[in-house]
Design an enzyme around this catalytic site. Structure first.
Site, PDB file in Angstrom:
ATOM      1  N   ILE A  40       0.165  -2.992  -0.517  1.00 53.91           N
ATOM      2  CA  ILE A  40      -1.133  -2.384  -0.800  1.00 53.91           C
ATOM      3  C   ILE A  40      -2.064  -3.373  -1.493  1.00 53.91           C
ATOM      4  O   ILE A  40      -3.267  -3.443  -1.192  1.00 53.91           O
ATOM      5  CB  ILE A  40      -0.952  -1.132  -1.672  1.00 53.91           C
ATOM      6  CG1 ILE A  40      -0.083  -0.095  -0.963  1.00 53.91           C
ATOM      7  CG2 ILE A  40      -2.301  -0.520  -2.041  1.00 53.91           C
ATOM      8  CD1 ILE A  40       0.358   1.051  -1.854  1.00 53.91           C
ATOM      9  N   PHE A  68       4.923   0.516   3.950  1.00 56.85           N
ATOM     10  CA  PHE A  68       4.195  -0.240   2.934  1.00 56.85           C
ATOM     11  C   PHE A  68       4.710   0.137   1.547  1.00 56.85           C
ATOM     12  O   PHE A  68       5.308   1.192   1.340  1.00 56.85           O
ATOM     13  CB  PHE A  68       2.688   0.021   3.023  1.00 56.85           C
ATOM     14  CG  PHE A  68       2.296   1.453   2.797  1.00 56.85           C
ATOM     15  CD1 PHE A  68       1.965   1.918   1.525  1.00 56.85           C
ATOM     16  CD2 PHE A  68       2.253   2.363   3.850  1.00 56.85           C
ATOM     17  CE1 PHE A  68       1.605   3.235   1.312  1.00 56.85           C
ATOM     18  CE2 PHE A  68       1.894   3.688   3.644  1.00 56.85           C
ATOM     19  CZ  PHE A  68       1.563   4.126   2.370  1.00 56.85           C
ATOM     20  N   CYS A  69       4.475  -0.758   0.593  1.00 55.38           N
ATOM     21  CA  CYS A  69       4.771  -0.510  -0.816  1.00 55.38           C
ATOM     22  C   CYS A  69       3.738  -1.281  -1.632  1.00 55.38           C
ATOM     23  O   CYS A  69       2.722  -1.719  -1.094  1.00 55.38           O
ATOM     24  CB  CYS A  69       6.203  -0.902  -1.166  1.00 55.38           C
ATOM     25  SG  CYS A  69       6.611  -2.628  -0.825  1.00 55.38           S
ATOM     26  N   THR A  70       3.974  -1.489  -2.913  1.00 57.75           N
ATOM     27  CA  THR A  70       2.967  -2.106  -3.774  1.00 57.75           C
ATOM     28  C   THR A  70       2.642  -3.533  -3.338  1.00 57.75           C
ATOM     29  O   THR A  70       1.491  -3.869  -3.093  1.00 57.75           O
ATOM     30  CB  THR A  70       3.446  -2.113  -5.234  1.00 57.75           C
ATOM     31  OG1 THR A  70       3.833  -0.793  -5.610  1.00 57.75           O
ATOM     32  CG2 THR A  70       2.340  -2.608  -6.153  1.00 57.75           C
TER      33      THR A  70
END
Length: 357
Positions: A206, A177-179
């Site tokens: 996220i 996952f990332c932003t």
């Protein structure tokens, strides 16, 4: 006062005629008094833009009319103030810098896992490893509980970090996952290429997880790349700020620390007077070492000396001109210099002895 609509999104698709597209998008955003950044490249688009709701809707309508962007669907959030200072539209080689050849998300990415499905997996206690692909200063503000972090300060360093991961992870289910998801679009295929066999990417990152699932299984906030710094699970701006010097996110408690001086330092980068002096001395020693190693003149080097030629030598060959200007040197001296290609023009290319002036 009307609230500000913030959109953040990306799409990997083939875009053409980028200079014209850049001008068109910039003019449209300026006319609507929008602010933020739009990156366009041959591989797609990545943007963070904020402004009034009608103007944002107009921009989205324009974007979706572009070939390949009909399904463009950014994430939305609301703020009381404009989080950006100006409007930029830039042409880049990549919309997210990675530097690894052969990774083309427009053609293929790792399977996407919807946020609600990830929450269900975590609620059930499934044996899954969460992998945070973001930079260390982003992780500091918050991440999923028990997530594996990579201790990197730039996405380009991810390949080296992947090499350090335990070999047993290659057989385990991994949800990265990332932003907002864009980094995982490249990290996922790269990890698969490196032998990881069961890789998923959190769809929408996220921010999409917050939107659909709140803060369940997540500790802290999500770092964002604008003046808001951090968003909580309700997608509301937090009271965090960022150090001007080292860029570290700072909580309200850290902002009360006496080592936090706005525009100068924070608890993470503060140096005492003695430490600053030691660093200054070390920097000066390093500068001296660079200047004196090797000592000037201790090793052979080329010394280029320009020669101005008077108009009275027009029509002469270079050899004739040199023999006239330097009568104390024999003709053989200059013949040798021409043979060794030591006489050059202003572009550093060898010249011929019979070349006329």
């Amino acid at each position: 006062m009307p609230r500000i609509v913030n959109i953040a999104g990306y799409q990997f698709t083939q875009l053409a005629d980028l200079p014209a597209l850049r001008q068109e998008l910039y003019a449209h955003c300026k006319a609507g008094e929008l602010k933020g950044t739009i990156l366009i490249s041959p591989e797609g688009i990545n943007l963070f833009v904020a402004g009034g709701a009608p103007q944002i809707d107009s921009l989205l309508e324009k974007l979706r009319a572009i070939d390949g962007l009909a399904a463009f669907s950014p994430k939305l959030s609301i703020s009381d103030e404009q989080p950006f200072n100006r409007m930029l539209v830039k042409i880049k080689k990549e919309i997210i810098a990675f530097g690894i050849l052969g990774i083309e998300p427009a053609r293929r990415t790792s399977p996407k896992l919807p946020p609600r499905e990830l929450k269900r997996w975590l609620d059930e206690g499934r044996p899954v490893k969460l992998l945070d692909t973001r930079n260390d200063y982003e992780v500091k503000l918050g991440t999923f509980k028990n997530a594996l972090t990579l201790d990197i300060d730039h996405f380009r360093n991810l390949p080296a970090a992947v090499e350090r991961l335990p070999a047993e992870l290659k057989q385990q289910p991994i949800v990265m996952f990332c932003t907002g998801g864009i980094r995982c679009e490249k990290a996922g295929p790269y990890m698969e290429r490196e032998g990881f066999q069961n890789v998923f990417q959190l769809e929408g990152g996220i921010l999409k997880y917050f939107e659909e699932c709140g803060g369940d299984h997540y500790d802290g906030e999500c770092f964002v790349f604008d003046k808001r710094i951090g968003l909580d699970a309700d997608l509301t701006e937090s009271e965090n700020t960022q150090c001007f010097n080292c860029q570290a996110p700072l909580s309200p408690e850290e902002q009360q620390d006496p080592r936090y001086v706005f525009g100068e330092s924070c608890p993470h980068c503060f140096l005492s007077a003695a430490e600053r002096m030691a660093r200054t001395i070390a920097d000066r020693h390093a500068a001296i070492a660079r200047t004196t190693t090797p000592l000037p003149g201790s090793q052979p080097y080329d010394n280029f000396r320009p020669l101005r030629i008077s108009a009275k030598h027009d029509g002469q060959t270079l050899l004739e001109m040199l023999c006239t200007i330097f009568p104390q040197l024999p003709r053989a001296h200059w013949l040798g210099r021409f043979d060794q290609q030591l006489l050059l023009d202003r572009d550093r290319r060898p010249v011929a002895r019979d070349q006329q002036i």
